[in-house]
Design a protein around this motif. Structure first.
Motif, PDB file in Angstrom:
ATOM      1  N   ARG A 356       3.435   4.948  -1.492  1.00  0.00           N
ATOM      2  CA  ARG A 356       2.009   4.638  -1.662  1.00  0.00           C
ATOM      3  C   ARG A 356       1.845   3.216  -2.206  1.00  0.00           C
ATOM      4  O   ARG A 356       0.989   2.454  -1.750  1.00  0.00           O
ATOM      5  CB  ARG A 356       1.372   5.648  -2.630  1.00  0.00           C
ATOM      6  CG  ARG A 356      -0.103   5.397  -2.852  1.00  0.00           C
ATOM      7  CD  ARG A 356      -0.695   6.423  -3.801  1.00  0.00           C
ATOM      8  NE  ARG A 356      -2.125   6.225  -3.985  1.00  0.00           N
ATOM      9  CZ  ARG A 356      -2.882   6.968  -4.789  1.00  0.00           C
ATOM     10  NH1 ARG A 356      -2.318   7.954  -5.483  1.00  0.00           N
ATOM     11  NH2 ARG A 356      -4.158   6.735  -4.903  1.00  0.00           N
ATOM     12  N   TYR A 357       2.696   2.881  -3.169  1.00  0.00           N
ATOM     13  CA  TYR A 357       2.659   1.521  -3.729  1.00  0.00           C
ATOM     14  C   TYR A 357       2.920   0.478  -2.628  1.00  0.00           C
ATOM     15  O   TYR A 357       2.202  -0.518  -2.518  1.00  0.00           O
ATOM     16  CB  TYR A 357       3.696   1.410  -4.856  1.00  0.00           C
ATOM     17  CG  TYR A 357       3.823   0.011  -5.382  1.00  0.00           C
ATOM     18  CD1 TYR A 357       2.854  -0.522  -6.226  1.00  0.00           C
ATOM     19  CD2 TYR A 357       4.888  -0.803  -4.992  1.00  0.00           C
ATOM     20  CE1 TYR A 357       2.950  -1.823  -6.684  1.00  0.00           C
ATOM     21  CE2 TYR A 357       4.988  -2.108  -5.445  1.00  0.00           C
ATOM     22  CZ  TYR A 357       4.022  -2.619  -6.293  1.00  0.00           C
ATOM     23  OH  TYR A 357       4.112  -3.910  -6.725  1.00  0.00           O
ATOM     24  N   SER A 358       3.920   0.744  -1.800  1.00  0.00           N
ATOM     25  CA  SER A 358       4.284  -0.221  -0.738  1.00  0.00           C
ATOM     26  C   SER A 358       3.152  -0.403   0.267  1.00  0.00           C
ATOM     27  O   SER A 358       2.853  -1.526   0.697  1.00  0.00           O
ATOM     28  CB  SER A 358       5.528   0.260   0.011  1.00  0.00           C
ATOM     29  OG  SER A 358       6.621   0.341  -0.863  1.00  0.00           O
ATOM     30  N   LEU A 359       2.527   0.708   0.650  1.00  0.00           N
ATOM     31  CA  LEU A 359       1.412   0.623   1.605  1.00  0.00           C
ATOM     32  C   LEU A 359       0.287  -0.230   1.019  1.00  0.00           C
ATOM     33  O   LEU A 359      -0.278  -1.098   1.692  1.00  0.00           O
ATOM     34  CB  LEU A 359       0.898   2.028   1.934  1.00  0.00           C
ATOM     35  CG  LEU A 359       1.788   2.845   2.893  1.00  0.00           C
ATOM     36  CD1 LEU A 359       1.499   4.331   2.773  1.00  0.00           C
ATOM     37  CD2 LEU A 359       1.613   2.373   4.337  1.00  0.00           C
ATOM     38  N   ASN A 360       0.006  -0.005  -0.253  1.00  0.00           N
ATOM     39  CA  ASN A 360      -1.038  -0.804  -0.904  1.00  0.00           C
ATOM     40  C   ASN A 360      -0.628  -2.263  -1.054  1.00  0.00           C
ATOM     41  O   ASN A 360      -1.428  -3.167  -0.864  1.00  0.00           O
ATOM     42  CB  ASN A 360      -1.373  -0.210  -2.281  1.00  0.00           C
ATOM     43  CG  ASN A 360      -2.401   0.900  -2.171  1.00  0.00           C
ATOM     44  OD1 ASN A 360      -3.591   0.634  -2.083  1.00  0.00           O
ATOM     45  ND2 ASN A 360      -1.937   2.134  -2.151  1.00  0.00           N
TER      46      ASN A 360
END
Ligand code: P53
Length: 476
Positions: A356-360
């Motif tokens: 989720r962090y990477s997508l953001n």
């Protein structure tokens, strides 16, 4: 938005050299993958000088997809795949890489493969260069340290874009182009760029030079694709392992930022068409004088990618140390273990929230559509006597990651095109050359020594993923 968009590209991902086999069929040339032996966790794969007798080269036969693809695609269709990510083995099309005309038998193989996909309602998603460049380009030209490779790659790209433009819409240029940030080890420089280093050679500037030529080649390929057919979509492909600070100490935070700069600047060039200033300053500080021409700079601005494809398996962590006052990141020495997460049997840190962090992170930085083109859990599977594999650990890994991916889409508003878990059918591990590091929903009967019937069987995760796709990610 309540879930994934209509037309979300659920599927699976592989690469030609890891599953096709048929290493000498249809006029195929020798690739860099064909000269790598089998290793293990902690035992690097040996890169031999050509194909030597008596060595175990697991990619030569792989799982024989070359002859079995029709049956394998049927299993993918049974799971409900909307897309299938694979690569075109460059050596099937240009066996040595420097020919002027392509090999028709190789082109025909991919025509047949793509037709078969389309017949089953599966859209092919294609990587141009996935760790399998012609070995001849290593021995004769020194790999991507040589500017001439731009011309060879762009010729290859032009041929396949032209040939398959009505069958393949989604493309990516260089798989995990940023793996070579790990330049002290031999694996990434060789598989990314066909680089073999002399003893004592200063590896880092050579890596930057090779990456620069690849980025120019990628930009020229994007430009060519648009000229051939404006409906083609060409992305980059980045190995995303977000790097966290081990603590909130300010210097740990700066160290993590520098680490992210050093591992992900490739994306800046792909997306924005120019080098980030921090990297130009770094080149100057280190005295790296690279061959970057005005013509190259121009080409980069004209070939910005349409979307960002990325792999996500794990997160990293780093910390500042007293012997590193500049807080420079070195992938071999700067990584530390994250005490908050578990690791796989191969030491890969399991961190669904990191996805989720990477997508953001990607979406905040670049505002381009994102495509998760690899994610998965390499594990040792046990085949039961009834032919099944009870891989609940794989279901747990994937469902936790998909749940975080959904939060990124629904709660955070990230524009996500699709999701293709890695090694949807068991295949040869890239990093270790093992068969026993398995990722698939489909088990393949073959062991590390190459023994086995190559028979396929459905694991427990097969029916699970089928349901995930059928419910568009609502039921995990
Ligand atoms: P294997 C390192 C870190 C992240 C992804 O890897 C990596 C690597 C290289 O090992 O590679 C990608 O097979 C790559 C695939 C590869 C897959 O991840 O070492 O794009 O070709 O098979 C998994 O377990």
């Amino acid at each position: 938005m309540s879930g994934f968009k209509a037309g979300f590209l659920w599927g699976g991902a592989v690469a030609a050299h890891q599953l096709e086999g048929g290493w000498q069929e249809g006029g195929k040339g020798v690739s860099v993958a064909d000269v790598m032996t089998a290793g293990a966790h902690g035992v690097p794969r040996e890169i031999t000088n050509g194909v030597l007798p008596g060595k175990n080269y697991p990619n030569h036969e792989a799982i024989d997809f070359y002859h079995r693809y029709k049956d394998d695609l049927k299993l993918f269709a049974e799971m409900g795949y909307k897309c299938f990510r694979t690569s075109i083995a460059w050596t099937r099309i240009f066996p040595n890489g420097d020919e002027l005309t392509p090999n028709e038998a190789g082109l025909q193989f991919y025509d047949d493969l793509f037709d078969e996909c389309l017949k089953l309602g599966i859209e092919p998603v294609i990587t141009l260069s996935h760790f399998e460049m012609p070995y001849h380009l290593v021995t004769e030209y020194g790999g991507w340290r040589n500017r001439k490779l731009i011309e060879f790659f762009v010729r290859f790209a032009n041929v396949v874009f032209t040939r398959y433009q009505h069958k393949v819409k989604y493309w990516m240029t260089f798989n995990e182009i940023n793996n070579q940030a790990n330049f002290h080890e031999d694996f990434a420089p060789f598989t990314n760029s066909g680089l073999k280093y002399q003893p004592g050679e200063d590896r880092e500037p050579v890596m930057y030079q090779a990456a620069h030529y690849e980025l120019v080649a990628s930009a020229l390929a994007v430009k060519a694709a648009r000229e051939i057919n404006p409906s083609l979509q060409v992305g980059c492909m980045i190995a995303m392992c977000p790097i966290y600070p081990l603590s909130c100490a300010p210097n740990d935070m700066m160290m993590a930022m520098n680490a992210m700069h050093r591992r992900y600047w490739f994306t800046d060039v792909h997306v924005r068409g120019k080098y980030p200033q921090h990297l130009l300053n770094y080149f100057e500080r280190r005295g790296f004088e690279l061959d970057i021409t005005d013509e190259d700079r121009q080409a980069l601005t004209q070939g910005c990618v349409d979307y960002i494809g990325f792999s996500y398996y794990m997160s990293f962590a780093t910390k500042a140390t007293d012997d590193n006052p500049q807080l420079d990141y070195d992938e071999t020495t700067s990584l530390v273990s994250n005490p908050y997460v578990q690791k796989s049997d191969w030491g890969w840190q399991i961190d669904p929230v990191g996805l989720r962090y990477s997508l953001n992170w990607f979406y905040d930085h670049y505002q381009l559509p994102l495509f998760i083109v690899e994610n998965g859990f390499g594990a040792i599977d046990v085949l039961e006597s009834d032919g099944t594999v009870n891989d609940q650990y794989r279901i747990d890994y994937l469902s936790a990651h998909i749940a975080e991916m959904k939060k990124a889409v629904v709660e955070d508003g990230v524009d996500l095109m699709g999701y293709t878990p890695w090694g949807c059918i068991d295949l040869v591990s890239a990093g270790t050359g093992e068969m026993k590091k398995r990722y698939g929903f489909i088990y393949v009967d073959k062991d590390n020594e190459g023994n086995g019937t190559l028979a396929r069987s459905r694991k427990k995760s097969f029916a699970w993923y089928q349901k995930v796709i059928a419910t568009n990610g609502e039921e995990l």
